[in-house]
Scaffold this active site. Structure first.
Site, PDB file in Angstrom:
ATOM      1  N   ASN A 150       0.845  -1.205   0.000  1.00  0.00           N
ATOM      2  CA  ASN A 150       0.000   0.000   0.000  1.00  0.00           C
ATOM      3  C   ASN A 150       0.875   1.247   0.000  1.00  0.00           C
ATOM      4  O   ASN A 150       1.899   1.308   0.681  1.00  0.00           O
ATOM      5  CB  ASN A 150      -1.001  -0.010   1.160  1.00  0.00           C
ATOM      6  CG  ASN A 150      -0.378  -0.224   2.524  1.00  0.00           C
ATOM      7  OD1 ASN A 150       0.672  -0.817   2.642  1.00  0.00           O
ATOM      8  ND2 ASN A 150      -1.037   0.260   3.562  1.00  0.00           N
TER       9      ASN A 150
ATOM     10  N   GLU B  54       0.312   5.258   0.505  1.00  0.00           N
ATOM     11  CA  GLU B  54      -0.695   6.236   0.913  1.00  0.00           C
ATOM     12  C   GLU B  54      -0.407   7.620   0.365  1.00  0.00           C
ATOM     13  O   GLU B  54       0.724   7.923  -0.049  1.00  0.00           O
ATOM     14  CB  GLU B  54      -0.804   6.247   2.444  1.00  0.00           C
ATOM     15  CG  GLU B  54      -1.239   4.875   2.937  1.00  0.00           C
ATOM     16  CD  GLU B  54      -1.541   4.778   4.414  1.00  0.00           C
ATOM     17  OE1 GLU B  54      -1.224   5.724   5.160  1.00  0.00           O
ATOM     18  OE2 GLU B  54      -2.089   3.741   4.815  1.00  0.00           O
TER      19      GLU B  54
ATOM     20  N   CYS C 191      -4.009   0.518  -2.657  1.00  0.00           N
ATOM     21  CA  CYS C 191      -3.883  -0.668  -1.801  1.00  0.00           C
ATOM     22  C   CYS C 191      -2.824  -1.604  -2.377  1.00  0.00           C
ATOM     23  O   CYS C 191      -2.509  -1.560  -3.572  1.00  0.00           O
ATOM     24  CB  CYS C 191      -5.203  -1.421  -1.740  1.00  0.00           C
ATOM     25  SG  CYS C 191      -6.502  -0.566  -0.868  1.00  0.00           S
TER      26      CYS C 191
ATOM     27  N   GLU D 184      -2.951  -4.829  -2.996  1.00  0.00           N
ATOM     28  CA  GLU D 184      -3.431  -5.773  -4.023  1.00  0.00           C
ATOM     29  C   GLU D 184      -3.486  -5.107  -5.394  1.00  0.00           C
ATOM     30  O   GLU D 184      -3.086  -5.684  -6.409  1.00  0.00           O
ATOM     31  CB  GLU D 184      -4.844  -6.280  -3.677  1.00  0.00           C
ATOM     32  CG  GLU D 184      -4.948  -7.043  -2.388  1.00  0.00           C
ATOM     33  CD  GLU D 184      -5.292  -6.139  -1.200  1.00  0.00           C
ATOM     34  OE1 GLU D 184      -4.689  -5.035  -1.095  1.00  0.00           O
ATOM     35  OE2 GLU D 184      -6.124  -6.531  -0.388  1.00  0.00           O
TER      36      GLU D 184
ATOM     37  N   CYS E  35     -10.224  -5.082   0.332  1.00  0.00           N
ATOM     38  CA  CYS E  35     -11.313  -4.092   0.339  1.00  0.00           C
ATOM     39  C   CYS E  35     -12.109  -4.221  -0.961  1.00  0.00           C
ATOM     40  O   CYS E  35     -11.698  -4.907  -1.899  1.00  0.00           O
ATOM     41  CB  CYS E  35     -10.744  -2.682   0.485  1.00  0.00           C
ATOM     42  SG  CYS E  35     -10.031  -2.019  -1.026  1.00  0.00           S
TER      43      CYS E  35
ATOM     44  N   CYS F 144     -10.269  -3.356  -4.268  1.00  0.00           N
ATOM     45  CA  CYS F 144      -9.329  -4.406  -4.679  1.00  0.00           C
ATOM     46  C   CYS F 144     -10.095  -5.624  -5.188  1.00  0.00           C
ATOM     47  O   CYS F 144      -9.693  -6.262  -6.159  1.00  0.00           O
ATOM     48  CB  CYS F 144      -8.427  -4.798  -3.507  1.00  0.00           C
ATOM     49  SG  CYS F 144      -7.278  -3.471  -3.115  1.00  0.00           S
TER      50      CYS F 144
HETATM   51  N1  THU Z   1      -5.304  -1.454   2.374  1.00  0.00           N
HETATM   52  C1  THU Z   1      -4.740  -2.314   1.475  1.00  0.00           C
HETATM   53  O1  THU Z   1      -3.582  -2.174   1.082  1.00  0.00           O
HETATM   54  N2  THU Z   1      -5.503  -3.343   1.012  1.00  0.00           N
HETATM   55  C2  THU Z   1      -6.810  -3.559   1.369  1.00  0.00           C
HETATM   56  O2  THU Z   1      -7.457  -4.419   0.800  1.00  0.00           O
HETATM   57  C3  THU Z   1      -7.395  -2.782   2.449  1.00  0.00           C
HETATM   58  C4  THU Z   1      -6.654  -1.541   2.836  1.00  0.00           C
HETATM   59  C5  THU Z   1      -4.478  -0.343   2.863  1.00  0.00           C
HETATM   60  C6  THU Z   1      -4.856   0.990   2.276  1.00  0.00           C
HETATM   61  C7  THU Z   1      -4.393   1.943   3.348  1.00  0.00           C
HETATM   62  O3  THU Z   1      -3.053   2.214   3.134  1.00  0.00           O
HETATM   63  C8  THU Z   1      -4.532   1.152   4.637  1.00  0.00           C
HETATM   64  O4  THU Z   1      -4.600  -0.216   4.261  1.00  0.00           O
HETATM   65  C9  THU Z   1      -5.777   1.505   5.441  1.00  0.00           C
HETATM   66  O5  THU Z   1      -6.902   1.406   4.658  1.00  0.00           O
END
Ligand code: THU
Length: 297
Positions: free
Chosen positions: A65, A67, A76, A78, A109, A112
């Site tokens: 991930n 940000e 994210c 994935e 999520c 993804c």
């Molecule tokens: N996140 C992911 O990388 N994958 C997911 O499927 C859920 C959320 C990350 C995004 C963000 O950086 C942090 O988790 C909080 O949402």
């Protein structure tokens, strides 16, 4: 509590390829942590994808991930791994391993899930559930399943529900969908609490920069948020009515809409309508099983 997706499997019982993917997912999550790419959430996630190209060759890709202070620009793990694989021509996903390093057992999520469904409907999914790298094994097609409940024709509906179906058809004309030509309308109804039922309408609004588009369901739910009514009571019901092209299709509502609905809580009811007023009813948990929610953070 939501039923977890897939079958618990010990790390020792995984194939060699699966073990490598699991280890690579951890390494990717460590990159997110070490480079502080998850500087807002402090929630490192890593994903590893084994994918196949047109020549039948397979290769492992990974991502974490990343940000951004503008929250929607966050990517994210994935989707980061997925776009790297696809960019290199490896468009058929065979295996997807994901780890939420802080809270193993988190699952992809909605956004993804949408991307994994596009390239990996038949892929094996490994959601790492603990520090020992044991997993839950599921399949790409489990992420955003079709709604299989029976059709509720207009004659079978209460007059209130029938009116909502009719309103959805009238409302969809306001949609702005020059690119996909897939217009949708939605009505989000919250009931209970002291102030009685409230209803919010939304239509799809697309943008020349596609990812800046917003779907009808999100517009409706965000309007409810903006009114501040949802903070009044945790127990009020949440019902999302959506006009879709085909109530029976796989992945009828996009993962983003379901993810936004999930933010209000694990429980909500969804009605999918077609243009003739026929409907199917489902619970959020069926459409977004084992969802990623605020509790994971
Ligand atoms: N996140 C992911 O990388 N994958 C997911 O499927 C859920 C959320 C990350 C995004 C963000 O950086 C942090 O988790 C909080 O949402």
């Amino acid at each position: 509590m939501a039923k977890p997706l897939g079958v618990f499997t010990h790390f020792a019982d995984l194939s060699q390829d699966e073990k490598i993917a699991v280890k690579t997912a951890w390494e990717a999550a460590n990159v997110s942590r070490d480079l502080d790419l998850c500087y807002i959430s402090k929630f490192p996630v890593g994903s590893a994808i084994v994918a196949q190209n047109a020549a039948g060759e397979t290769k492992l890709f990974s991502g974490c991930n990343v940000e951004n202070k503008f929250m929607p620009a966050t990517i994210c793990a994935e989707r980061n791994a997925a776009t790297t694989a696809v960019y290199n021509g490896y468009t058929k996903f065979l295996l997807v391993a994901t780890v939420c390093a802080k809270a193993p057992a988190g699952s992809p999520c909605g956004l993804c899930r949408q991307v994994l469904t596009e390239f990996g409907k038949d892929a094996v999914l490994l959601n790492i559930v603990d520090k020992d790298s044991n997993v839950r094994k599921a399949h790409g097609c489990d992420l955003l399943p079709a709604v299989s409940s029976p059709l509720i024709t207009p004659e079978m509906q209460s007059s209130d529900v029938r009116k909502i179906g009719e309103r959805l058809v009238a409302l969809v004309k306001n949609a702005h969908t020059p690119y996909s030509k897939r217009a949708r309308s939605a009505i989000f109804v919250t009931s209970g609490g002291d102030t009685g039922p409230h209803s919010y309408e939304g239509v799809s609004v697309e943008n020349a920069a596609y990812s800046a588009s917003i779907n009808a369901e999100s517009v409706a739910m965000h309007r409810a948020r903006a009114e501040g009514l949802l903070s009044l009571s945790d127990s009020r019901d949440r019902i999302l009515y959506v006009l879709v092209e085909d109530t029976e299709e796989h992945n009828p509502l996009d993962g983003e809409s379901l993810q936004i609905l999930r933010e209000f809580g694990e429980e909500a009811t969804i009605w999918l309508f077609d243009k003739s007023g026929n409907a199917r009813k489902a619970e959020l948990e069926e459409m977004l099983p084992d969802s990623f929610g605020p509790e994971a953070l």
